[in-house]
Design a protein around this motif. Structure first.
Motif, PDB file in Angstrom:
ATOM      1  N   ARG A 127      27.608  -2.544  12.369  1.00  0.00           N
ATOM      2  CA  ARG A 127      28.628  -1.498  12.218  1.00  0.00           C
ATOM      3  C   ARG A 127      28.737  -0.654  13.496  1.00  0.00           C
ATOM      4  O   ARG A 127      29.839  -0.296  13.928  1.00  0.00           O
ATOM      5  CB  ARG A 127      28.275  -0.597  11.027  1.00  0.00           C
ATOM      6  N   ARG A 128      27.587  -0.332  14.086  1.00  0.00           N
ATOM      7  CA  ARG A 128      27.561   0.558  15.232  1.00  0.00           C
ATOM      8  C   ARG A 128      28.014  -0.142  16.513  1.00  0.00           C
ATOM      9  O   ARG A 128      28.792   0.420  17.295  1.00  0.00           O
ATOM     10  CB  ARG A 128      26.146   1.118  15.416  1.00  0.00           C
ATOM     11  N   HIS A 165      31.359  -2.809  15.388  1.00  0.00           N
ATOM     12  CA  HIS A 165      32.431  -2.161  14.621  1.00  0.00           C
ATOM     13  C   HIS A 165      32.798  -2.932  13.349  1.00  0.00           C
ATOM     14  O   HIS A 165      33.964  -2.939  12.938  1.00  0.00           O
ATOM     15  CB  HIS A 165      33.668  -1.963  15.496  1.00  0.00           C
ATOM     16  N   VAL A 174      35.686  -2.067  10.625  1.00  0.00           N
ATOM     17  CA  VAL A 174      37.025  -1.835  11.165  1.00  0.00           C
ATOM     18  C   VAL A 174      37.814  -3.133  11.013  1.00  0.00           C
ATOM     19  O   VAL A 174      37.318  -4.204  11.375  1.00  0.00           O
ATOM     20  CB  VAL A 174      36.958  -1.424  12.654  1.00  0.00           C
ATOM     21  N   HIS A 178      37.366  -6.854  12.897  1.00  0.00           N
ATOM     22  CA  HIS A 178      36.131  -6.949  13.659  1.00  0.00           C
ATOM     23  C   HIS A 178      35.034  -7.745  12.957  1.00  0.00           C
ATOM     24  O   HIS A 178      33.956  -7.916  13.531  1.00  0.00           O
ATOM     25  CB  HIS A 178      35.608  -5.548  13.988  1.00  0.00           C
TER      26      HIS A 178
END
Length: 222
Positions: free
Chosen positions: A72-73, A76, A79, A82
């Protein structure tokens, strides 16, 4: 212990491999696949291609959570466009040494998976060229989307058939994640509209999902 399936853009494959290595996730296997989003949706999200990389990994519960947080970091995930991740719980592991290896070298007691899960991974194995039929049936019952892997059956003899299903022909494996309460309706729709009695010849089953990310579902940001 989870079997983690990450669907990502091809350009991010090296970063995905690096993240797995940094976190000590011991197994990462990359396969080629494609998404099922219609072209109008891809244009809306600014996605040029439906080509995907599917990364298969195995990790313990803590490592799974760390991996999803890192994706996630740094990639992404979550989103639109992604990528997506789902973790299928491993029911059993052969031998204590294997459990220790998959846990990153730490010892472990007898392995016991959880029993109830909020999401399920629906897997449909269909004849080549049948993705649209399967996904149209799935979307009619509430599915949001899926990922396709192309493959070939391993049955002996190309003429061997069961109902409308050729064992050794080219196949498409369609993977769909859904909330557990929607799973039955989606599977029934696929079976009725793209099942063994249709040209698609789809065989459908489901697996529990311990963690999900990137699907826009209520709990996949926790």
């Amino acid at each position: 212990m989870n079997f983690i399936i990450s669907v990502i853009n091809p350009a991010k494959a090296e970063l995905m491999t690096a993240i797995c290595q940094e976190l000590g996730v011991p197994i990462s296997i990359v396969a080629h696949g494609r998404g099922t989003a219609v072209s109008s949706m891809r244009e809306l999200l600014g996605i040029d291609s439906d080509e995907k990389r599917i990364v298969f990994s195995v990790a313990g519960a803590n490592e799974t959570a760390e991996l999803i947080r890192a994706l996630r970091r740094r990639m992404h995930i979550g989103v639109p466009g992604h990528g997506i991740v789902t973790a299928v719980p491993v029911k059993s592991v052969a031998g204590g040494k294997t459990v220790t290896y998959l846990n990153g070298g730490s010892g472990a007691a007898k392995y016991k998976p959880r029993e109830k899960y909020a999401y399920e991974l629906i897997v449909a194995i269909a004849n080549e060229g049948s993705t649209d039929a399967v996904m149209n049936a799935a979307r009619a019952a509430g599915a949001r989307g899926g990922t396709v892997i192309h493959g070939k059956g391993t049955g002996a003899g190309s003429g061997s058939r069961f109902y409308n299903i050729s064992i050794a022909d080219e196949k498409e494996v369609i993977m769909i994640v859904s909330p557990a309460e929607d799973k039955s309706a989606i599977m029934r729709s696929i079976a009725a509209n793209a099942g063994p009695d249709t040209p698609a010849g789809a065989i459908v089953f489901s697996l529990p999902a311990a963690e999900v990310a990137g699907f826009g579902l209520p709990d996949d940001e926790t």
